[in-house]
Design an enzyme around this catalytic site. Structure first.
Site, PDB file in Angstrom:
ATOM      1  N   ALA A  56      47.460 -19.777  45.630  1.00 11.76           N
ATOM      2  CA  ALA A  56      47.654 -18.359  45.938  1.00 11.76           C
ATOM      3  C   ALA A  56      46.370 -17.690  46.407  1.00 11.76           C
ATOM      4  O   ALA A  56      46.420 -16.706  47.139  1.00 11.76           O
ATOM      5  CB  ALA A  56      48.219 -17.634  44.732  1.00 11.76           C
ATOM      6  N   GLY A  73      51.802 -22.928  43.068  1.00  9.60           N
ATOM      7  CA  GLY A  73      52.550 -24.010  42.420  1.00  9.60           C
ATOM      8  C   GLY A  73      52.248 -24.173  40.945  1.00  9.60           C
ATOM      9  O   GLY A  73      53.151 -24.367  40.129  1.00  9.60           O
ATOM     10  N   CYS A  94      37.888 -12.323  32.034  1.00  8.52           N
ATOM     11  CA  CYS A  94      36.494 -12.037  32.345  1.00  8.52           C
ATOM     12  C   CYS A  94      35.897 -13.266  32.979  1.00  8.52           C
ATOM     13  O   CYS A  94      36.322 -14.381  32.716  1.00  8.52           O
ATOM     14  CB  CYS A  94      35.729 -11.657  31.091  1.00  8.52           C
ATOM     15  SG  CYS A  94      35.958 -12.778  29.731  1.00  8.52           S
TER      16      CYS A  94
HETATM   17  N1  PMP Z   1      47.156 -13.946  41.720  1.00 12.57           N
HETATM   18  C1  PMP Z   1      47.464 -13.878  40.424  1.00 12.57           C
HETATM   19  C2  PMP Z   1      48.210 -12.686  39.905  1.00 12.57           C
HETATM   20  C3  PMP Z   1      47.108 -14.919  39.563  1.00 12.57           C
HETATM   21  O1  PMP Z   1      47.424 -14.837  38.265  1.00 12.57           O
HETATM   22  C4  PMP Z   1      46.394 -16.029  40.095  1.00 12.57           C
HETATM   23  C5  PMP Z   1      45.950 -17.174  39.204  1.00 12.57           C
HETATM   24  N2  PMP Z   1      45.329 -16.775  38.010  1.00 12.57           N
HETATM   25  C6  PMP Z   1      46.109 -16.053  41.468  1.00 12.57           C
HETATM   26  C7  PMP Z   1      46.502 -14.988  42.256  1.00 12.57           C
HETATM   27  C8  PMP Z   1      45.371 -17.201  42.107  1.00 12.57           C
HETATM   28  O2  PMP Z   1      46.211 -18.317  42.196  1.00 12.57           O
HETATM   29  P1  PMP Z   1      45.644 -19.790  42.488  1.00 12.57           P
HETATM   30  O3  PMP Z   1      45.112 -20.306  41.196  1.00 12.57           O
HETATM   31  O4  PMP Z   1      46.858 -20.563  42.951  1.00 12.57           O
HETATM   32  O5  PMP Z   1      44.633 -19.685  43.548  1.00 12.57           O
END
Ligand code: PMP
Length: 363
Positions: free
Chosen positions: A67, A192, A311
């Site tokens: 993400a 994922g 944090c």
């Molecule tokens: N957005 C949110 C709301 C998340 O909780 C996270 C992961 N902590 C991310 C984005 C980032 O996702 P990724 O670990 O797949 O890069």
């Protein structure tokens, strides 16, 4: 082992693990190859796309590394392609760093940023739409907050934004909301490893008619939007995890009630997640015991939770403050995040662990 940290990452499900292994053994071809093995891989990818689109709507899917990449692609693309719409970006003060830090970069480049905090805006969706003007190119809002579980009705947000300005692009970080809450957006990011697939795979949903620009240049894979050989194994794992997902609101609501009832018998507990939060994430503060102390005390019992205020290297994110949670409570906040396999016994063991932590460490 009692794993109550599913908002950080989930345990890959058997179906995802089997799909990954099976694809490695049977469909390991390069999806760009013209022979049968390439075509087989292409079919795996096409099937995963259909499965994701069946959950997200009409449009296209861009497979990413997670993400963080989906959010970067969405926001940077929108700023590049839709700049003509205007200079204003409306967002919230509770976004994940993979959104917040990209938006700060855009601010440095001259975009006007409006950041709204839930503590000041009880109806956040309406407030975001109200903060738009005719020169707003982008609205970006997470569906579910990772620290508290706070939910914004993004379907309503989408309607409100488009009513005010059909040209404004709506980006939704749906990492914590995918498969859990209704979604809508022009660009929607998912990951994922939060839904029992594995790390290193994510997707960006692109609504029909919306354009994105590549972050990565190279061999032109994925319609030239994301160069690099597609990780067909991870894509197969993502599809399998989506198909196997079996978390239900009823299950999570029952677990949440059990947890809140257990916590209500302890003294000095403040629950930071209200009724506007998804039931699978519960953030609460334990008076007189700092988060890390409680976290490690629970760890001794093999119970895994998160400190409630994300944090990095000891610096709090400020997200809890944007919910109006005072620093003192943030310092002692614990985040419990459940999955479909979480049981009543897990919750009871957690409450016993918290009780023991309080008896041992409360100052
Ligand atoms: N957005 C949110 C709301 C998340 O909780 C996270 C992961 N902590 C991310 C984005 C980032 O996702 P990724 O670990 O797949 O890069």
């Amino acid at each position: 082992m009692i794993y109550l940290d599913s908002a950080a990452t989930t345990k890959p499900c058997k179906q995802a693990a089997d799909a990954i292994l099976n694809t490695m053994e049977e469909s390991f071809g390069n999806a760009s190859s013209l022979h049968k093995m390439g075509i087989r891989s292409e079919k795996v990818i096409a099937s995963a796309k259909r499965t994701l689109l069946s959950k997200l709507g009409e449009g296209d899917i861009l497979f990413t590394s997670g993400a963080t990449e989906s959010n970067n692609t969405a926001l940077r693309s929108a700023a590049e392609i839709y700049r003509r719409t205007g200079n204003r970006i409306v967002t919230t003060a509770i976004e994940h760093p993979s959104v917040a830090n990209v938006i700060s970069k855009l601010e440095e480049q001259g975009f006007e940023i409006i950041r709204l905090a839930p503590k000041d805006h009880p109806d956040l969706a309406q407030a975001l739409a109200d903060a738009m003007d005719e020169k707003t190119l982008l609205v970006s809002c997470m569906a579910v907050n990772n620290e508290t579980g706070f939910t914004t009705d993004v379907k309503r947000l989408y309607r409100l934004v488009k009513k005010k300005n059909p040209k404004t692009i709506v980006h939704i970080d749906a990492v914590q909301g995918f498969l859990k809450v209704p979604l809508d957006g022009d660009l929607v990011s998912i990951s994922g490893h939060k839904i029992h697939a594995c790390k290193g795979i994510g997707a960006l949903y692109i609504k029909k008619g919306i354009r994105v620009a590549p972050l990565l240049f190279g061999g032109g894979q994925q319609k030239n939007l994301r160069s690099g050989t597609e990780p067909v194994e991870l894509i197969a794992g993502l599809e399998a995890a989506v198909k196997a997902y079996h978390g239900t609101t009823e299950h999570f609501t029952a677990l949440r009630s059990r947890l809140l009832s257990g916590l209500s018998e302890l003294s000095g507990i403040t629950v930071n997640s209200g009724d506007d939060c998804v039931p699978n994430i519960v953030n609460f503060s334990v008076d007189g015991v700092r988060s890390e102390i409680m976290l490690h005390s629970l760890e001794e019992r093999e119970i895994y939770v998160s400190s409630g205020s994300a944090c990095s290297r000891g610096k709090t994110s400020g997200v809890l403050a944007a919910f109006g949670i005072p620093d003192k409570l943030a310092d002692s906040a614990i985040r419990v995040s459940m999955c479909a396999d979480t049981t009543n016994e897990d919750i009871d063991a957690l409450v016993s662990g918290i009780r023991a932590g309080i008896e041992r460490f409360r100052r």
